[in-house]
Design a protein around this motif. Structure first.
Motif, PDB file in Angstrom:
ATOM      1  N   ALA A  19       0.813  -1.216   0.000  1.00  0.00           N
ATOM      2  CA  ALA A  19       0.000   0.000   0.000  1.00  0.00           C
ATOM      3  C   ALA A  19       0.844   1.262   0.000  1.00  0.00           C
ATOM      4  O   ALA A  19       0.343   2.347   0.232  1.00  0.00           O
ATOM      5  N   ARG A 249      -0.425  -1.812  -9.304  1.00  0.00           N
ATOM      6  CA  ARG A 249      -0.670  -1.950  -7.869  1.00  0.00           C
ATOM      7  C   ARG A 249       0.604  -1.661  -7.060  1.00  0.00           C
ATOM      8  O   ARG A 249       0.559  -1.065  -5.985  1.00  0.00           O
ATOM      9  N   ARG A 254      -2.941   0.300  -5.190  1.00  0.00           N
ATOM     10  CA  ARG A 254      -4.339  -0.082  -5.432  1.00  0.00           C
ATOM     11  C   ARG A 254      -4.466  -0.735  -6.797  1.00  0.00           C
ATOM     12  O   ARG A 254      -3.603  -0.578  -7.662  1.00  0.00           O
TER      13      ARG A 254
END
Length: 457
Positions: A19, A249, A254
């Motif tokens: 993330a 990603r 994401r």
């Protein structure tokens, strides 16, 4: 030892947990680095996928290494080839251009195969640790294509895992023994066993039955996020929708909104026309790929019938290529199929057929063909080409002029082109691969014409 299913599952969990990285509002510039013998056009669909997810076109830059082939022996000069040092220097200069043009502090580097060698060399030895935020390596032979002596292959090749170049790049960088570390974030993407250049047997490097000293996991690097994507071949580790999804990603933290290429407006096309270097003064002696301009070449573009490949009127675009090799711009009609005709002294008149273009592109690069001596007496010559992946009859649905599998395609993803010699009068030819269909025409070889049906996906 983990099973293949466990490795894939762990890769998926690790990927989903990433993330970190710049927010989508920042859109860091991405520099795409092609592999051995390739050029910037290989990244066309990847660029389209980033654009389809909102990435600004002016922040997506694919380089063209003038001499894209590696030396057989990295320590010895070789005409038409680049050393690892020359490759790194070219990449460094390109990154500096992108930073200056965008005003960004850092770039993302995304490389396929040999392109990853240059990325690693630049980050480790060329100052790239200060200018690169993320490095994404697809199908890169990080521990070699072979890692034991296999004469006549040179121990000094940049692809030799036991050679000085890769041993230097793979030296641990910390007490944990990592081969890569921060501040750059690293990702490798590999196949679960379908990469022709990560094989324990030397079949695909002319050493059938000999142990290469590498494994299917050789593209992985200790300290990197190592992603395994099933059934992909060597090139698909960078150019497939799955590889795009993994890269997006990793950069943003994401999932992309789509992995598809989303059509957009009226496509405007441009690119470069390049040639082939001669290994001697005799065109029949063999050629090597380069990305140098082919000034004086002529390009014509014709709209064609989608079912027969027949031309629909005169040229929609005609141009003589200048000293920079650039062609275009050409405003194409959406959903229209085109025939691109290249002619230049010393080359066959090459008729290139492709699928319609859903979006604009500035990397529609083309090169005319030379006819090998063994084919010169054929009535016609047609080539089915898949630049962004290979043919595998065990995996893919495909046909060329009704022949399935296409001639030359063998089990295992290791062949990217098929050649046929159609007889009779000029007629329609069809290339099909996993749902993509390219329609073209045969042309008489006696008049110096060759057909290329080029798959996009």
């Amino acid at each position: 030892m983990l099973s293949r299913r466990s490795v894939l599952a762990l890769s998926a969990v690790s990927l989903a947990s990433c993330a970190t990285g710049p927010s989508m509002n920042e859109y860091p510039p991405i520099v795409f680095v092609h592999g051995n013998g390739d050029n910037a056009s290989i990244w066309q669909t990847t660029i389209w996928r980033f654009e389809s997810n909102g990435w600004p076109r002016d922040r997506l830059h694919a380089i063209n290494l003038p001499y894209p082939l590696a030396r057989d022996d990295d320590t010895k000069a070789q005409p038409g080839r680049t050393s690892t040092a020359e490759h790194m220097a070219f990449l460094k200069a390109e990154v500096e251009k992108v930073l200056a043009a965008t005003g960004a502090q850092k770039v993302v580097l995304m490389g396929n195969s040999r392109g990853g060698n240059a990325i690693r060399n630049y980050i480790r030895n060329g100052g790239g640790d200060r200018t690169v935020s993320h490095a994404i390596l697809g199908g890169v032979p990080n521990h070699g294509i072979w890692a034991v002596p296999l004469p006549p292959l040179s121990d000094n090749s940049e692809f030799a895992g036991h050679g000085a170049f890769l041993r230097g790049l793979n030296q641990p960088v910390n007490a944990a023994g990592d081969e890569v570390a921060g501040p750059v974030k690293w990702q490798t993407v590999r196949s679960d066993g379908n990469d022709k250049y990560a094989q324990p047997d030397g079949l695909w490097i002319g050493q059938r039955g000999k142990d290469t000293g590498v494994t299917v996991a050789s593209p992985e690097l200790k300290g990197a996020m190592n992603v395994v994507l099933p059934r992909l071949d060597h090139r698909e580790t960078s150019f497939s929708p799955a590889a795009f999804g993994a890269a997006f990603r990793f950069i943003t933290g994401r999932d992309p909104a789509t992995r598809d290429v989303v059509p957009h407006g009226r496509p405007v096309l441009s690119g470069r026309v390049t040639g082939l270097g001669l290994s001697s003064t005799d065109p029949a002696s063999g050629s090597y790929a380069n990305n140098l301009p082919l000034p004086g070449a002529k390009l014509e573009i014709f709209a064609i019938d989608a079912n027969t490949g027949e031309r629909q009127g005169g040229p929609a675009h005609s141009q003589t290529i200048g000293a920079d090799g650039q062609w275009g711009p050409f405003a194409a009609a959406p959903d229209t199929r085109y025939e691109f005709v290249l002619s230049a002294p010393g080359y066959a008149t090459t008729h290139i057929y492709r699928s319609p273009f859903p979006r604009s592109s500035s990397v529609v690069n083309m090169r005319p063909e030379r006819v090998p001596a063994a084919d010169r007496n054929a009535p016609s010559l047609a080539i089915m080409n898949r630049p962004r992946g290979y043919f595998d009859p065990l995996r893919d649905r495909m046909a060329f002029d009704g022949l399935s599998p296409p001639p030359g395609a063998v089990n295992g993803a290791g062949v990217s082109a098929s050649r046929i010699k159609p007889t009779g009068l000029p007629r329609v030819l069809v290339a099909e691969f996993n749902g993509e269909k390219v329609v073209g025409r045969s042309w008489p070889l006696a008049d110096g014409h060759v057909t290329v049906l080029e798959l996009t996906y």
